[in-house]
Design a protein around this motif. Sequence first.
Motif, short mmCIF file in Angstrom:
data_model
loop_
_atom_site.label_atom_id
_atom_site.label_comp_id
_atom_site.label_asym_id
_atom_site.label_seq_id
_atom_site.Cartn_x
_atom_site.Cartn_y
_atom_site.Cartn_z
N GLY A 4 8.55 -53.52 -49.76
CA GLY A 4 8.15 -54.71 -50.50
C GLY A 4 9.08 -55.89 -50.35
N GLN A 5 9.99 -55.86 -49.39
CA GLN A 5 10.94 -56.95 -49.19
C GLN A 5 10.88 -57.44 -47.74
OE1 GLN A 5 14.89 -55.86 -51.27
NE2 GLN A 5 13.81 -53.91 -51.05
N GLN A 36 15.61 -61.52 -46.63
CA GLN A 36 15.09 -62.88 -46.78
C GLN A 36 14.07 -63.00 -47.91
OE1 GLN A 36 13.71 -63.80 -42.70
NE2 GLN A 36 15.46 -65.19 -42.60
N THR A 37 14.02 -61.98 -48.76
CA THR A 37 13.02 -61.95 -49.83
C THR A 37 13.08 -63.19 -50.70
OG1 THR A 37 13.13 -59.54 -49.87
CG2 THR A 37 12.14 -60.62 -51.78
N ASN A 38 14.29 -63.65 -51.03
CA ASN A 38 14.45 -64.81 -51.91
C ASN A 38 14.84 -66.06 -51.13
OD1 ASN A 38 13.95 -63.24 -54.26
ND2 ASN A 38 16.04 -62.44 -54.09
N SER A 80 16.97 -66.16 -48.76
CA SER A 80 18.39 -66.12 -48.44
C SER A 80 18.61 -65.38 -47.13
CB SER A 80 19.16 -65.40 -49.56
OG SER A 80 20.49 -65.16 -49.18
N ASP A 81 19.69 -65.73 -46.43
CA ASP A 81 20.06 -65.04 -45.21
C ASP A 81 21.26 -64.13 -45.44
OD1 ASP A 81 18.08 -65.89 -43.59
OD2 ASP A 81 19.19 -67.52 -42.66
N LYS A 82 21.49 -63.73 -46.69
CA LYS A 82 22.58 -62.82 -46.99
C LYS A 82 22.04 -61.43 -47.26
CE LYS A 82 25.64 -66.34 -48.99
NZ LYS A 82 26.43 -66.73 -50.18
N VAL A 83 22.83 -60.43 -46.86
CA VAL A 83 22.42 -59.05 -47.11
C VAL A 83 22.38 -58.83 -48.61
CG1 VAL A 83 23.04 -56.62 -46.81
CG2 VAL A 83 23.41 -58.26 -44.95
N ASN A 84 21.26 -58.32 -49.10
CA ASN A 84 21.06 -58.16 -50.54
C ASN A 84 20.76 -56.71 -50.85
OD1 ASN A 84 20.55 -58.53 -53.25
ND2 ASN A 84 18.42 -59.16 -52.92
N GLN A 85 21.78 -55.95 -51.23
CA GLN A 85 21.60 -54.55 -51.58
C GLN A 85 21.23 -54.44 -53.06
OE1 GLN A 85 21.44 -52.05 -49.74
NE2 GLN A 85 22.76 -52.20 -47.95
N PRO A 86 20.05 -53.95 -53.38
CA PRO A 86 19.66 -53.81 -54.79
C PRO A 86 20.61 -52.88 -55.52
CG PRO A 86 17.79 -53.49 -53.32
CD PRO A 86 19.01 -53.48 -52.47
#
Length: 329
Positions: free
Chosen positions: A89-90, A106-108, A110-116
Amino acid sequence: MKNEKMIVNRETAMRLWTSRYGKQTRAVDFAGRTMAKSAYDNRNSEYGWNLDHIYPQSKGGKTADYNLVCCHILTNDEKADKICFNANGQSFKVVKVENHYEIVNQTNGSDKVNQPTLFDSAYGVRLFNQFVKASKKQKFCGEILIDLRLVKTSAIFDFIREVFDTENVNVFSKESGYSMFMPSSAQSHLVVIRSYDVGLKSLIQDLLDKCLLINTYLSHYFVPMGYLYAFDIYFNVAYSKTADEYYQNVNLRDINSYFGHPTNNLYISELVVENTDAKDDLEEQDFNFNPYGIRTTNNKDFGGKTYVKYSYIFTKLAKNLDKEVSRQD
């Protein structure tokens, strides 16, 4: 050039897991899916995972450590050989960073790694719902009990933990009381090892091999060197129709009450015999079998289960350990 020719197999996967997650038995991939180390390449597990090329191999990506990532099998399927893709879903994109590639979220926008993390309520609820779904499926759990007597050094416990590095390992102690074979009130230790996902025969065989390894070291080095007096190893595979049913039946009653006279042997239960090479090994011997494949002689009852003695070791290792003992005598 050596890295480019590296073969992606279980050995490579275990090495990369350890280098990135240490001794964790579970980890979350970049898309937020939970992986279990013991479920490598297991599509029947909720936590199955494998290695994927960050920059697709079909587009010239190298098979090297810097271009491989541990990820859930479902995440790997969704990523495939795409540069831009959706997973769990991302939205993600493979981008070049200096001299290598990385996967960024890139879900939001952003080009930063986003670990939930669990501070993300949506992720936490989604993770819990995955566990609820898994709890309704059948469960095979590997349970290994190692009964140790008169242990002279806790290094033995650390050694066992090292062998079973992907499993849950706990140590219990209890005064065993008087025995005609042992000193009065001899200290007993029970090492309890549980692997909570052994739905494949290969995973059961892997645990049996680890039991054989421990059996070899205990019988050919630790006991002869006087690091402990005696031992027994019990390996059982417990089956439940659902995970909920399994956890309802887990208790320490048998562990706290059982301390018989150890015989320096490895004992295995019915499901272990049926799902490993042990079945062929035991059938080659001239013993009577019951319909379940368990010998009717040389067996032992423990915790309401019947275990058959499996008198096997790694012979080459045993000979080398015998030499080590003789050098130190």
